[in-house]
Design a protein around this motif. Structure first.
Motif, mmCIF file in Angstrom:
data_model
loop_
_atom_site.group_PDB
_atom_site.id
_atom_site.type_symbol
_atom_site.label_atom_id
_atom_site.label_comp_id
_atom_site.label_asym_id
_atom_site.label_seq_id
_atom_site.Cartn_x
_atom_site.Cartn_y
_atom_site.Cartn_z
ATOM 1 N N UNK A 85 12.053 -29.030 12.764
ATOM 2 C CA UNK A 85 12.318 -28.845 11.328
ATOM 3 C C UNK A 85 11.052 -29.093 10.512
ATOM 4 N N UNK A 86 10.321 -30.170 10.851
ATOM 5 C CA UNK A 86 9.102 -30.487 10.117
ATOM 6 C C UNK A 86 8.071 -29.379 10.275
ATOM 7 N N UNK A 87 7.952 -28.849 11.510
ATOM 8 C CA UNK A 87 6.982 -27.784 11.761
ATOM 9 C C UNK A 87 7.323 -26.538 10.954
ATOM 10 N N UNK A 88 8.600 -26.195 10.934
ATOM 11 C CA UNK A 88 9.047 -25.031 10.164
ATOM 12 C C UNK A 88 8.763 -25.217 8.684
ATOM 13 N N UNK A 89 9.070 -26.401 8.188
ATOM 14 C CA UNK A 89 8.848 -26.705 6.771
ATOM 15 C C UNK A 89 7.359 -26.657 6.435
ATOM 16 N N UNK A 90 6.532 -27.193 7.335
ATOM 17 C CA UNK A 90 5.087 -27.210 7.106
ATOM 18 C C UNK A 90 4.514 -25.796 7.096
ATOM 19 N N UNK A 91 4.900 -24.992 8.074
ATOM 20 C CA UNK A 91 4.380 -23.626 8.163
ATOM 21 C C UNK A 91 4.805 -22.777 6.970
ATOM 22 N N UNK A 92 6.067 -22.883 6.612
ATOM 23 C CA UNK A 92 6.533 -22.096 5.471
ATOM 24 C C UNK A 92 5.882 -22.588 4.184
ATOM 25 N N UNK A 93 5.604 -23.903 4.109
ATOM 26 C CA UNK A 93 4.913 -24.445 2.944
ATOM 27 C C UNK A 93 3.498 -23.904 2.826
ATOM 28 N N UNK A 94 2.808 -23.794 3.954
ATOM 29 C CA UNK A 94 1.449 -23.244 3.961
ATOM 30 C C UNK A 94 1.463 -21.786 3.520
ATOM 31 N N UNK A 95 2.427 -21.029 4.035
ATOM 32 C CA UNK A 95 2.555 -19.616 3.651
ATOM 33 C C UNK A 95 2.832 -19.498 2.155
ATOM 34 N N UNK A 96 3.690 -20.377 1.635
ATOM 35 C CA UNK A 96 4.000 -20.357 0.209
ATOM 36 C C UNK A 96 2.756 -20.599 -0.638
ATOM 37 N N UNK A 97 1.961 -21.567 -0.243
ATOM 38 C CA UNK A 97 0.743 -21.885 -0.987
ATOM 39 C C UNK A 97 -0.211 -20.693 -0.982
ATOM 40 N N UNK A 98 -0.384 -20.066 0.185
ATOM 41 C CA UNK A 98 -1.273 -18.903 0.296
ATOM 42 C C UNK A 98 -0.788 -17.767 -0.596
ATOM 43 N N UNK A 99 0.512 -17.510 -0.555
ATOM 44 C CA UNK A 99 1.078 -16.448 -1.390
ATOM 45 C C UNK A 99 0.924 -16.769 -2.872
ATOM 46 N N UNK A 100 1.152 -18.036 -3.239
ATOM 47 C CA UNK A 100 1.033 -18.431 -4.638
ATOM 48 C C UNK A 100 -0.392 -18.248 -5.137
ATOM 49 N N UNK A 101 -1.369 -18.646 -4.312
ATOM 50 C CA UNK A 101 -2.774 -18.497 -4.687
ATOM 51 C C UNK A 101 -3.122 -17.025 -4.871
#
Length: 272
Positions: free
Chosen positions: A1-17
């Motif tokens: 769960x933590x890995x999934x949350x971390x990866x999706x969080x990284x993708x979100x940040x990249x998309x937001x930028x």
């Protein structure tokens, strides 16, 4: 769960930028899609997401963002009034299919999600908006991180024990302080490398505190709605994070606060 949350969080940040970097139509479309997703999630709780009222909420959301893109903001209020009239017409002409609560929920979804989220785009199109829009995330994410750290280490007095038992007054203070300090540092950077602005550290610090306070209210408001309706998450769009409203609940409140703080502070004490 933590890995999934971390990866999706990284993708979100990249998309937001990426979305905020390009600005213009890219930021507008992305913000509009998030708003539509948030409206859909909120209406789904009340089983209105596939109703005629729900389709009207989607339509007014799209219309509002198009008016923003073409800089025709003067027509937004008339459109909102027309939307209310159409809602009430549907209410009375189809009575008793819908109740007064349904009308209130649909109207709230447009104001709460569509309108407030549109300020992300409005900040981005301001002068130096690419740099100013960063403050939305400072007020939201930096505040959240600092509040968590302060709450874990110092938290003793509960802020909203029945709504959010883990939040403390010490965490609140830590979040506001962290947001203010980080914003002040960013204001120094902005003044030196982006745009020469009088009292930039002070302006950014005030925005940091006000935006962080709005972020806390936004987070708690979204939690209250979930508790009232006995749901854990608004959706499953973002793996490990839930739906649009789960991830962007604080940003919805922060964006308009940041916009108006900058608008007034830059004019009155920024020497612009």
């Amino acid at each position: 769960m933590f890995k999934t949350r971390l990866l999706s969080g990284i993708v979100l940040v990249i998309l937001a930028v990426a979305v905020l970097y390009y600005g213009g139509i890219v930021t507008l479309v992305a913000t509009m899609l998030l708003a539509l997703g948030g409206v859909f999630e909120l209406l789904r709780i009340y089983k209105l997401n596939k109703s005629l009222l729900g389709y009207m909420a989607y339509a007014i959301t799209i219309a509002g963002y198009l008016l923003l893109y073409f800089r025709q903001e003067q027509f937004i209020l008339p459109c909102v009034i027309l939307f209310v009239l159409i809602e009430l017409a549907i209410y009375v002409l189809t009575y008793p299919k819908y109740c007064d609560k349904d009308i209130a929920v649909v109207f709230m979804s447009v104001i709460y999600v569509s309108l407030l989220m549109s300020y992300v785009y409005m900040i981005r199109r301001m002068d130096n908006g690419g740099a100013l829009v960063v403050m939305i995330f400072v007020c939201s994410w930096v505040n959240d991180t600092c509040a968590y750290c302060a709450g874990v280490t110092l938290g003793k007095h509960k802020m909203c024990p029945k709504l959010s038992p883990k939040k403390s007054l010490e965490g609140l203070a830590g979040g506001l302080l962290g947001s203010a300090l980080f914003a002040m540092a960013y204001g120094i950077f902005f003044n030196k490398y982006v745009y020469k602005l009088n009292n930039a550290p002070l302006i950014f610090a005030i925005v940091g505190v006000c935006g962080a306070m709005a972020a806390v209210i936004g987070d708690l408001a979204a939690s209250a709605i979930k508790r009232n309706n006995d749901i854990k998450d608004y959706g499953k769009l973002i793996p490990g994070h839930g739906g649009v409203l789960d991830r962007f609940d604080s940003i919805i409140f922060t964006a308009p606060m940041v916009y108006y703080c900058f608008t007034f502070l830059i004019e009155y004490i920024g020497g612009k």
